[in-house]
Design a protein around this motif. Structure first.
Motif, PDB file in Angstrom:
ATOM      1  N   LEU A   1      37.253  46.150  42.789  1.00 23.10           N
ATOM      2  CA  LEU A   1      38.542  45.516  42.560  1.00 23.10           C
ATOM      3  C   LEU A   1      39.630  46.445  43.066  1.00 23.10           C
ATOM      4  CD1 LEU A   1      39.752  42.980  41.192  1.00 23.10           C
ATOM      5  CD2 LEU A   1      39.907  44.330  39.099  1.00 23.10           C
ATOM      6  N   ASP A   2      40.699  45.873  43.605  1.00 21.76           N
ATOM      7  CA  ASP A   2      41.819  46.674  44.067  1.00 21.76           C
ATOM      8  C   ASP A   2      42.186  47.687  42.977  1.00 21.76           C
ATOM      9  OD1 ASP A   2      44.765  47.332  44.017  1.00 21.76           O
ATOM     10  OD2 ASP A   2      44.681  46.277  45.941  1.00 21.76           O
ATOM     11  N   PRO A   3      42.193  48.982  43.285  1.00 28.24           N
ATOM     12  CA  PRO A   3      42.449  50.009  42.272  1.00 28.24           C
ATOM     13  C   PRO A   3      43.787  49.851  41.555  1.00 28.24           C
ATOM     14  CG  PRO A   3      41.655  51.019  44.305  1.00 28.24           C
ATOM     15  CD  PRO A   3      41.889  49.568  44.598  1.00 28.24           C
ATOM     16  N   MET A   4      44.805  49.377  42.249  1.00 33.50           N
ATOM     17  CA  MET A   4      46.110  49.194  41.603  1.00 33.50           C
ATOM     18  C   MET A   4      46.049  48.076  40.562  1.00 33.50           C
ATOM     19  SD  MET A   4      48.759  49.889  44.749  1.00 33.50           S
ATOM     20  CE  MET A   4      50.173  49.523  43.741  1.00 33.50           C
ATOM     21  N   LEU A   5      45.326  47.005  40.875  1.00 32.76           N
ATOM     22  CA  LEU A   5      45.143  45.922  39.909  1.00 32.76           C
ATOM     23  C   LEU A   5      44.267  46.391  38.758  1.00 32.76           C
ATOM     24  CD1 LEU A   5      45.374  43.031  38.899  1.00 32.76           C
ATOM     25  CD2 LEU A   5      43.548  42.408  40.494  1.00 32.76           C
ATOM     26  N   ALA A   6      43.178  47.066  39.067  1.00 36.46           N
ATOM     27  CA  ALA A   6      42.260  47.559  38.032  1.00 36.46           C
ATOM     28  C   ALA A   6      42.975  48.488  37.057  1.00 36.46           C
ATOM     29  CB  ALA A   6      41.072  48.273  38.679  1.00 36.46           C
ATOM     30  N   ALA A   7      43.898  49.296  37.565  1.00 34.49           N
ATOM     31  CA  ALA A   7      44.628  50.233  36.708  1.00 34.49           C
ATOM     32  C   ALA A   7      45.556  49.515  35.733  1.00 34.49           C
ATOM     33  CB  ALA A   7      45.433  51.209  37.573  1.00 34.49           C
ATOM     34  N   ARG A   8      45.991  48.310  36.069  1.00 31.58           N
ATOM     35  CA  ARG A   8      46.902  47.559  35.206  1.00 31.58           C
ATOM     36  C   ARG A   8      46.170  46.815  34.093  1.00 31.58           C
ATOM     37  NH1 ARG A   8      50.638  43.730  38.214  1.00 31.58           N
ATOM     38  NH2 ARG A   8      51.483  43.579  36.119  1.00 31.58           N
ATOM     39  N   LEU A   9      44.870  46.581  34.250  1.00 35.12           N
ATOM     40  CA  LEU A   9      44.121  45.803  33.266  1.00 35.12           C
ATOM     41  C   LEU A   9      43.864  46.592  31.993  1.00 35.12           C
ATOM     42  CD1 LEU A   9      41.416  44.142  35.533  1.00 35.12           C
ATOM     43  CD2 LEU A   9      43.452  43.052  34.565  1.00 35.12           C
ATOM     44  N   LYS A  10      44.123  45.968  30.868  1.00 33.45           N
ATOM     45  CA  LYS A  10      43.781  46.537  29.562  1.00 33.45           C
ATOM     46  C   LYS A  10      42.609  45.725  29.025  1.00 33.45           C
ATOM     47  CE  LYS A  10      48.339  48.293  28.601  1.00 33.45           C
ATOM     48  NZ  LYS A  10      49.632  47.908  28.056  1.00 33.45           N
ATOM     49  N   ARG A  11      41.472  46.379  28.963  1.00 36.81           N
ATOM     50  CA  ARG A  11      40.227  45.710  28.614  1.00 36.81           C
ATOM     51  C   ARG A  11      39.865  45.927  27.148  1.00 36.81           C
ATOM     52  NH1 ARG A  11      40.617  48.429  32.975  1.00 36.81           N
ATOM     53  NH2 ARG A  11      40.107  47.633  35.029  1.00 36.81           N
ATOM     54  N   THR A  12      39.032  45.025  26.628  1.00 42.75           N
ATOM     55  CA  THR A  12      38.474  45.220  25.298  1.00 42.75           C
ATOM     56  C   THR A  12      37.477  46.370  25.357  1.00 42.75           C
ATOM     57  OG1 THR A  12      36.659  43.675  25.714  1.00 42.75           O
ATOM     58  CG2 THR A  12      38.695  42.744  24.752  1.00 42.75           C
ATOM     59  N   ALA A  13      36.942  46.764  24.218  1.00 44.46           N
ATOM     60  CA  ALA A  13      35.972  47.858  24.169  1.00 44.46           C
ATOM     61  C   ALA A  13      34.744  47.572  25.028  1.00 44.46           C
ATOM     62  CB  ALA A  13      35.561  48.124  22.729  1.00 44.46           C
ATOM     63  N   ASP A  14      34.416  46.294  25.209  1.00 44.79           N
ATOM     64  CA  ASP A  14      33.254  45.949  26.039  1.00 44.79           C
ATOM     65  C   ASP A  14      33.639  45.649  27.491  1.00 44.79           C
ATOM     66  OD1 ASP A  14      34.496  43.618  25.238  1.00 44.79           O
ATOM     67  OD2 ASP A  14      32.687  42.628  24.549  1.00 44.79           O
ATOM     68  N   GLY A  15      34.864  46.021  27.896  1.00 47.28           N
ATOM     69  CA  GLY A  15      35.259  45.949  29.303  1.00 47.28           C
ATOM     70  C   GLY A  15      35.769  44.591  29.760  1.00 47.28           C
ATOM     71  N   LEU A  16      36.124  43.730  28.837  1.00 43.13           N
ATOM     72  CA  LEU A  16      36.528  42.375  29.188  1.00 43.13           C
ATOM     73  C   LEU A  16      38.022  42.145  28.988  1.00 43.13           C
ATOM     74  CD1 LEU A  16      33.560  40.502  27.496  1.00 43.13           C
ATOM     75  CD2 LEU A  16      33.797  41.110  29.911  1.00 43.13           C
ATOM     76  N   VAL A  17      38.519  41.142  29.708  1.00 45.44           N
ATOM     77  CA  VAL A  17      39.907  40.694  29.582  1.00 45.44           C
ATOM     78  C   VAL A  17      39.860  39.189  29.322  1.00 45.44           C
ATOM     79  CG1 VAL A  17      42.137  40.472  30.763  1.00 45.44           C
ATOM     80  CG2 VAL A  17      40.678  42.454  31.216  1.00 45.44           C
ATOM     81  N   PRO A  18      40.613  38.693  28.315  1.00 41.75           N
ATOM     82  CA  PRO A  18      40.638  37.244  28.097  1.00 41.75           C
ATOM     83  C   PRO A  18      41.372  36.536  29.225  1.00 41.75           C
ATOM     84  CG  PRO A  18      42.167  38.333  26.605  1.00 41.75           C
ATOM     85  CD  PRO A  18      41.434  39.413  27.351  1.00 41.75           C
ATOM     86  N   VAL A  19      40.902  35.329  29.535  1.00 41.18           N
ATOM     87  CA  VAL A  19      41.469  34.527  30.613  1.00 41.18           C
ATOM     88  C   VAL A  19      41.858  33.164  30.056  1.00 41.18           C
ATOM     89  CG1 VAL A  19      41.058  33.522  32.891  1.00 41.18           C
ATOM     90  CG2 VAL A  19      39.911  35.658  32.249  1.00 41.18           C
ATOM     91  N   ILE A  20      43.135  32.835  30.181  1.00 39.65           N
ATOM     92  CA  ILE A  20      43.608  31.498  29.828  1.00 39.65           C
ATOM     93  C   ILE A  20      43.564  30.677  31.108  1.00 39.65           C
ATOM     94  CG2 ILE A  20      45.568  30.125  29.032  1.00 39.65           C
ATOM     95  CD1 ILE A  20      46.466  32.746  27.538  1.00 39.65           C
ATOM     96  N   VAL A  21      42.951  29.494  31.017  1.00 34.65           N
ATOM     97  CA  VAL A  21      42.815  28.637  32.189  1.00 34.65           C
ATOM     98  C   VAL A  21      43.698  27.410  32.001  1.00 34.65           C
ATOM     99  CG1 VAL A  21      41.219  27.413  33.695  1.00 34.65           C
ATOM    100  CG2 VAL A  21      40.437  29.439  32.431  1.00 34.65           C
ATOM    101  N   GLN A  22      44.554  27.166  32.998  1.00 38.08           N
ATOM    102  CA  GLN A  22      45.545  26.105  32.924  1.00 38.08           C
ATOM    103  C   GLN A  22      45.424  25.211  34.157  1.00 38.08           C
ATOM    104  OE1 GLN A  22      49.596  27.626  33.188  1.00 38.08           O
ATOM    105  NE2 GLN A  22      50.285  26.112  31.713  1.00 38.08           N
ATOM    106  N   GLU A  23      45.502  23.893  33.938  1.00 36.29           N
ATOM    107  CA  GLU A  23      45.501  22.942  35.050  1.00 36.29           C
ATOM    108  C   GLU A  23      46.804  23.122  35.831  1.00 36.29           C
ATOM    109  OE1 GLU A  23      45.228  20.472  37.885  1.00 36.29           O
ATOM    110  OE2 GLU A  23      43.454  20.528  36.593  1.00 36.29           O
TER     111      GLU A  23
END
Length: 117
Positions: free
Chosen positions: A6-28
């Motif tokens: 993943l682009d390192p600049m984007l990866a650096a901005r992500l705040k992940r849960t303890a198991d490395g995940l980010v929640p995703v809201i999906v919108q039409e």
């Protein structure tokens, strides 16, 4: 889960849960209806950005899944946004078929808990 390119600049901005995940809201994209909540790690996000098809991490199956791969109810991604804190992703998609595994348009139509009257 695998390590992503993943682009390192984007990866650096992500705040992940303890198991490395980010929640995703999906919108039409055309109606702004909220369809579902899912989870991504860096690899799922990279796959989504590369393919234009929503790819998630299944916590129950412990594997990646492309939305609609087996059902045909695909999500073509129009936009990917990161919230101001970097701890939630918003996908705006063109949904084909039902978004929910129960066969409904949205995962949020079953139980109304409260409504202002």
């Amino acid at each position: 889960m695998t390590t992503a390119d993943l682009d390192p600049m984007l990866a650096a901005r992500l705040k992940r849960t303890a198991d490395g995940l980010v929640p995703v809201i999906v919108q039409e994209a055309t109606t702004d209806a909220v369809l579902m909540l899912a989870w991504m790690d860096d690899e799922a996000l990279r796959r989504t950005l590369d393919s234009g098809q929503a790819t998630y991490w299944s916590r129950s199956r412990q594997s990646y899944w492309v939305k609609g791969e087996t059902s045909g109810h695909r999500q073509a991604v129009r936009e990917v946004r990161l919230d101001c804190d970097g701890d939630t992703i918003l996908l705006k998609v063109d949904q084909t078929g039902a978004a929910c595994h129960t066969g409904t348009t949205t995962c949020f139509d079953a139980d109304l808990i409260w409504e202002q009257r």
